[in-house]
Design an enzyme around this catalytic site. Structure first.
Site, short mmCIF file in Angstrom:
data_model
loop_
_atom_site.label_atom_id
_atom_site.label_comp_id
_atom_site.label_asym_id
_atom_site.label_seq_id
_atom_site.Cartn_x
_atom_site.Cartn_y
_atom_site.Cartn_z
N CYS A 68 24.08 -10.17 -11.64
CA CYS A 68 23.43 -9.07 -12.37
C CYS A 68 23.54 -9.27 -13.88
O CYS A 68 24.63 -9.21 -14.44
CB CYS A 68 24.09 -7.75 -11.94
SG CYS A 68 23.67 -6.32 -12.93
N CYS A 71 24.98 -6.29 -15.79
CA CYS A 71 26.43 -6.19 -15.53
C CYS A 71 27.19 -7.13 -16.45
O CYS A 71 28.22 -6.74 -17.01
CB CYS A 71 26.74 -6.57 -14.08
SG CYS A 71 26.02 -5.47 -12.85
#
Length: 144
Positions: A68, A71
């Protein structure tokens, strides 16, 4: 004198009774003798989850995954927040790929997701990455 705070050790999950006025003194765990308050995020998993959400100091959980992009870009902000919130809130990270069952139990639909726990209960949740100041403001609004 106020009651001592119960705070789980991020290393061994043991509960520690610590006087609130001593949280700034780098308290050690009574069981494993390691630091109870780290000033940085620690890793949470399915084994440690139930122990770590207990206690008197709130726990902010960042649910993330290695693939991600948001993230990864949020990780340094989360680290900064952990340093600034030492003694007021503990910060932990949950890898949603390595802990799929727990991520499912938590109802994670998007990542990054932030979940704030106090006294063993979820009290707030927010999806998405934040800059540091909006993150701190959101936490202040939750009483952290």
């Amino acid at each position: 004198m106020p009651d001592p705070m119960l705070i789980p050790c991020p290393h061994c999950n043991g509960l520690n009774r610590l006087p609130a006025e001593r949280l700034g003194d780098a308290p050690k765990c009574g069981r494993c003798k390691q630091d109870v308050l780290l000033g940085k995020p620690f890793d949470l998993n399915e084994r440690s989850f139930a122990s770590q959400i207990k206690g008197d100091l709130p726990l902010l959980l960042d649910v993330w995954a290695d693939w991600c992009g948001p993230c990864k870009s949020f990780a340094p902000v989360f680290e900064q927040a952990a340093r600034q919130l030492t003694g007021r809130c503990r910060l932990a990270k949950l890898d949603s790929e390595a802990n799929r069952n727990l991520a499912g139990q938590l109802g994670i639909r998007s990542i990054p997701s932030l979940i704030l726990f106090k006294d063993g209960r979820e009290i707030s949740r927010q999806a998405g990455a934040f800059p540091l100041q909006p993150l701190l403001e959101w936490l202040r609004g939750q009483g952290v």
